[in-house]
Design a protein around this motif. Structure first.
Motif, PDB file in Angstrom:
ATOM      1  N   PRO A  81      -7.145  -7.628   2.227  1.00 21.43           N
ATOM      2  CA  PRO A  81      -7.165  -6.361   2.970  1.00 21.43           C
ATOM      3  C   PRO A  81      -8.101  -6.443   4.171  1.00 21.43           C
ATOM      4  O   PRO A  81      -9.136  -7.123   4.116  1.00 21.43           O
ATOM      5  CB  PRO A  81      -7.696  -5.354   1.946  1.00 21.43           C
ATOM      6  CG  PRO A  81      -7.612  -6.035   0.626  1.00 21.43           C
ATOM      7  CD  PRO A  81      -7.716  -7.494   0.878  1.00 21.43           C
TER       8      PRO A  81
ATOM      9  N   GLN B 197      -7.979  -1.067   5.562  1.00 22.03           N
ATOM     10  CA  GLN B 197      -7.326  -1.008   4.253  1.00 22.03           C
ATOM     11  C   GLN B 197      -8.342  -0.881   3.123  1.00 22.03           C
ATOM     12  O   GLN B 197      -8.075  -0.206   2.117  1.00 22.03           O
ATOM     13  CB  GLN B 197      -6.438  -2.241   4.070  1.00 22.03           C
ATOM     14  CG  GLN B 197      -5.206  -2.208   4.964  1.00 22.03           C
ATOM     15  CD  GLN B 197      -4.519  -3.547   5.119  1.00 22.03           C
ATOM     16  OE1 GLN B 197      -5.078  -4.600   4.758  1.00 22.03           O
ATOM     17  NE2 GLN B 197      -3.318  -3.535   5.665  1.00 22.03           N
TER      18      GLN B 197
ATOM     19  N   ARG C  33      -2.510   6.247   3.161  1.00 19.71           N
ATOM     20  CA  ARG C  33      -2.632   5.542   4.430  1.00 19.71           C
ATOM     21  C   ARG C  33      -3.543   6.356   5.337  1.00 19.71           C
ATOM     22  O   ARG C  33      -3.401   7.576   5.437  1.00 19.71           O
ATOM     23  CB  ARG C  33      -1.275   5.334   5.110  1.00 19.71           C
ATOM     24  CG  ARG C  33      -1.421   4.515   6.395  1.00 19.71           C
ATOM     25  CD  ARG C  33      -0.123   4.222   7.098  1.00 19.71           C
ATOM     26  NE  ARG C  33      -0.413   3.515   8.339  1.00 19.71           N
ATOM     27  CZ  ARG C  33       0.488   3.205   9.269  1.00 19.71           C
ATOM     28  NH1 ARG C  33       1.758   3.511   9.093  1.00 19.71           N
ATOM     29  NH2 ARG C  33       0.129   2.582  10.373  1.00 19.71           N
TER      30      ARG C  33
ATOM     31  N   VAL D  12      -1.026   1.822   1.273  1.00 21.38           N
ATOM     32  CA  VAL D  12      -1.919   1.209   0.292  1.00 21.38           C
ATOM     33  C   VAL D  12      -1.682   1.886  -1.058  1.00 21.38           C
ATOM     34  O   VAL D  12      -1.753   3.108  -1.168  1.00 21.38           O
ATOM     35  CB  VAL D  12      -3.391   1.352   0.720  1.00 21.38           C
ATOM     36  CG1 VAL D  12      -4.329   0.890  -0.394  1.00 21.38           C
ATOM     37  CG2 VAL D  12      -3.655   0.560   2.003  1.00 21.38           C
TER      38      VAL D  12
END
Length: 281
Positions: free
Chosen positions: A147, A151, A177, A206
């Motif tokens: 990530p 993220q 997100r 995510v």
């Protein structure tokens, strides 16, 4: 010795009941399987020493089968499509009586009530991972992708939200997100939540999946596998973060291979003191 006694298996769908039955057999247990029509894999009947097929809600038939074979310990393994309880259930008097005693018809309440009834019948419910500790989700980054910082912010945000949702016994997964909640898993299940949230995100969603507070290891552990990654790939999701040691990972090599091919970061995390998340193996 307990290792030589019969093990009852209340089987739902997916490969997990099959894996449980094989592992129990490898550990010297005679398996007595109650399989659900429309959910359980047909292969179960070939692996089990004794197998009884029932419709969802035929609780007395299940109990009679276990008692007939002298079962005093069982596990619950596999999924039941939750929406079936509104359209495809055949409750007998025993099931109706149990249902009326449950105030909140959510996963934990239903399963705990069932476990309590089984205990009253002299049948103890053991953890579903009794012989399958190796299936627990490992800690660390499992594939090639990691990530990025944005993220990671979404993972931390989603983790907090998922924990709160789990405390309400609604679900174990959220899709986020840019620190916005796009989908919360409810009765429709993880795959449907990923599809719904991923489509709203457009791309780069995510997905965070955690245990519920006070998760009962006897049943309802979160599960991840190739189908999860395929669903994420379809909506161009970017990250899957799972609580390590608190979820099942099926077909790990295929799961990671699919994640790498789709450019999805997949990682197992633990919550450290102070609430920090760590993926150090």
């Amino acid at each position: 010795m307990a290792a030589m006694t019969k093990l009852g298996i209340i089987a739902g769908g997916g490969q997990f009941p099959l894996l449980v039955a094989k592992a129990a057999r490898d550990n010297g247990r005679e398996t007595v399987v109650v399989a659900h029509r429309g959910e359980s894999w047909p292969e179960l009947a070939e692996v089990a020493d004794h197998c009884q097929w029932v419709k969802l809600g035929q609780l007395q038939k299940l109990l009679n089968f276990f008692h007939r074979h002298g079962v005093t310990e069982c596990v619950l393994a596999g999924t039941i499509t939750k929406t079936r309880m509104f359209r495809d259930i055949w409750p007998d008097f025993k099931a109706l009586a149990l249902w009326r005693r449950i105030d909140a018809r959510q996963d934990d309440a239903i399963l705990r009530a069932l476990a309590g009834l089984l205990a009253d019948e002299g049948i103890q419910v053991a953890p579903s991972t009794l012989y399958l500790q190796n299936l627990l989700f490992p800690r660390g980054v499992l594939g090639q992708k990691k990530p990025d910082e944005q993220q990671w912010e979404d993972i931390r945000f989603g983790w907090r939200i998922a924990r709160q949702v789990g405390a309400l016994d609604i679900g174990q997964c959220v899709v986020v997100r840019d620190r916005a909640v796009l989908a919360v898993e409810a009765i429709e299940g993880t795959d449907a939540a990923i599809k719904r949230g991923g489509e709203l995100a457009g791309e780069l969603a995510v997905v965070v999946k955690v245990r519920k507070p006070n998760q009962d290891f006897r049943f309802d552990l979160p599960a991840i596998g190739p189908r999860t990654i395929s669903g994420m790939s379809e909506v161009k999701a970017a990250v899957l973060a799972v609580e390590a040691g608190q979820a099942l990972l099926f077909d790990p090599e295929e799961t990671v291979r699919l994640a790498d091919r789709a450019g999805i970061a997949i990682l197992g995390l633990s919550e450290e003191e102070g609430g920090e998340l760590s993926c150090r193996p």
